[in-house]
Design an enzyme around this catalytic site. Structure first.
Site, PDB file in Angstrom:
ATOM      1  N   TYR A 132      36.938  24.855  55.825  1.00  9.59           N
ATOM      2  CA  TYR A 132      36.547  24.865  57.219  1.00  9.59           C
ATOM      3  C   TYR A 132      37.477  25.797  58.196  1.00  9.59           C
ATOM      4  CZ  TYR A 132      36.142  23.355  62.059  1.00  9.59           C
ATOM      5  OH  TYR A 132      35.893  23.378  63.583  1.00  9.59           O
ATOM      6  N   CYS A 182      33.323  21.846  51.200  1.00  5.10           N
ATOM      7  CA  CYS A 182      34.210  22.347  51.820  1.00  5.10           C
ATOM      8  C   CYS A 182      35.344  21.374  52.331  1.00  5.10           C
ATOM      9  CB  CYS A 182      33.633  22.788  53.367  1.00  5.10           C
ATOM     10  SG  CYS A 182      34.491  23.426  54.455  1.00  5.10           S
ATOM     11  N   CYS A 183      36.559  21.795  52.476  1.00  7.34           N
ATOM     12  CA  CYS A 183      37.666  20.717  52.983  1.00  7.34           C
ATOM     13  C   CYS A 183      38.312  21.553  54.086  1.00  7.34           C
ATOM     14  CB  CYS A 183      38.518  20.160  52.119  1.00  7.34           C
ATOM     15  SG  CYS A 183      39.676  21.709  51.351  1.00  7.34           S
ATOM     16  N   ALA A 184      39.493  21.182  54.283  1.00  5.55           N
ATOM     17  CA  ALA A 184      40.419  21.827  55.457  1.00  5.55           C
ATOM     18  C   ALA A 184      40.573  23.416  55.215  1.00  5.55           C
ATOM     19  CB  ALA A 184      41.333  21.057  55.809  1.00  5.55           C
TER      20      ALA A 184
END
Length: 364
Positions: free
Chosen positions: A125, A96-98
């Site tokens: 996220y 997961c990233c932004a």
């Protein structure tokens, strides 16, 4: 390479406590993260800031090139080793990233080249966060029963023992009063809300939930505040009030705030420092309500607290704390709670001792 991207998938991830390898920078993670996430960033805070500045000044291609330059060689290898170990330890996890953009795709591609096919969250996220917010809004619409009562009534324990109970104070890592802090630091507001959403989703998924059982809380629990959608519903909820004998309440408070907190501080810091932390914790709690007590009464209670601590240190007995705890309850906490309860008297639907309230709630 795998991706997950449906609303149902997002909720399933939260319900299952799916391990999340969050590759955002630490500063982003600290501002808000999912409950089962671990932070193994592609870039640290300084690297992220440098790439962000480059993006604003020179565009995306230059920023991407700088990112690859900063995360190269030994630095890249160290981070690859950490990601690989996390993937092997959490085979059912996700990246997961932004926003499900370049960072998680870069890490995913590097892992794939190393022989690890690991899924990522499309939308990142931000998508999970929106899912958590929406889930809380929806689930808060179910009927709510609040457990009320004066300090020491065992409200939290009663909520914990209900299959449809959600321990708001446990999630907030704070017991809601001046003496409410625990040894665990409170989460950021966003992380607290995410944890609450996950807990509500899991509780709802375990059974055919008809209503929630929650403790009668104010808007703030320590530094965390309840989501407005839930707080609004709580102001309309029925209240069951625990009315246990004063002596029973004192026994609970002695166990929770003196015996257990002393044990926890000693376990965390050792005997000597643990004792100092415990003393500071009690003095800080009393000091927090100095203005409401008035300076003279505060000084009297603080002196009695010092005497009680000396007795506890030399004999191991916590009985001396009654000298300041009893007047604190009778002069401050009990009148304050009764005043608050009077303002919502029409919401009170049941009163009884702890076991009676527990039985009443069970029958709802």
């Amino acid at each position: 390479m795998q991706e997950r991207h449906t609303e149902q998938d997002y909720r399933a991830l939260l319900i299952a406590d799916t391990p999340i390898i969050d590759v955002r920078a630490p500063i982003e993670f600290e501002q808000g993260a999912m409950p089962a996430a671990i932070n193994l960033p592609l870039m640290n805070n300084d690297e992220r800031a440098a790439v962000g500045t480059c993006y604003k000044q020179q565009g995306s291609d230059a920023a991407l090139a700088l990112g690859h330059k900063l995360v190269a060689g030994e630095i890249r290898q160290q981070r690859m080793d950490a990601w690989r170990a996390a993937c092997l330890q959490n085979p059912q996890g996700i990246l997961c990233c932004a926003r499900g953009g370049q960072r998680s795709h870069i890490v995913q591609s590097w892992l794939y080249a190393a022989g690890i096919d690991y899924p990522l969250v499309e939308g990142g996220y931000k998508a999970l966060r929106q899912t958590a917010i929406q889930a809380t809004i929806e689930l808060a619409q179910k009927p709510i029963v609040l457990i009320g009562g004066c300090t020491g009534s065992g409200k939290t324990l009663l909520v914990q023992q209900q299959p449809n109970g959600v321990d708001l104070e446990g999630l907030a890592r704070h017991r809601g009063s001046a003496f409410g802090r625990t040894l665990q630091p409170q989460l950021s507001q966003a992380s607290f809300e995410n944890l609450l959403a996950a807990e509500m989703l899991k509780t709802d998924a375990r059974q055919n939930l008809r209503l929630w059982v929650l403790e009668d809380e104010s808007r703030m629990i320590g530094s965390n505040h309840l989501p407005e959608c839930l707080r609004e519903r709580m102001t309309q909820a029925a209240i069951a009030v625990v009315e246990d004998p004063f002596e029973i309440r004192l026994e609970r408070l002695n166990e929770e705030y003196f015996l257990r907190m002393h044990h926890d501080f000693t376990h965390a810091y050792g005997d000597e420092q643990g004792w100092q932390e415990y003393c500071e914790y009690l003095h800080h709690g009393l000091s927090a309500i100095k203005r409401r007590l008035g300076l003279q009464r505060y000084n009297e209670l603080a002196a009695q607290l010092d005497t009680a601590l000396t007795t506890q240190l030399t004999t191991g007995s916590t009985d001396g704390h009654l000298a300041w705890l009893v007047p604190l309850l009778k002069e401050y906490y009990d009148p304050m709670y009764r005043y608050q309860l009077e303002k919502k008297a029409e919401k009170v639907v049941f009163r009884g001792e702890w076991a009676e309230v527990a039985e009443w709630v069970k029958a709802r």
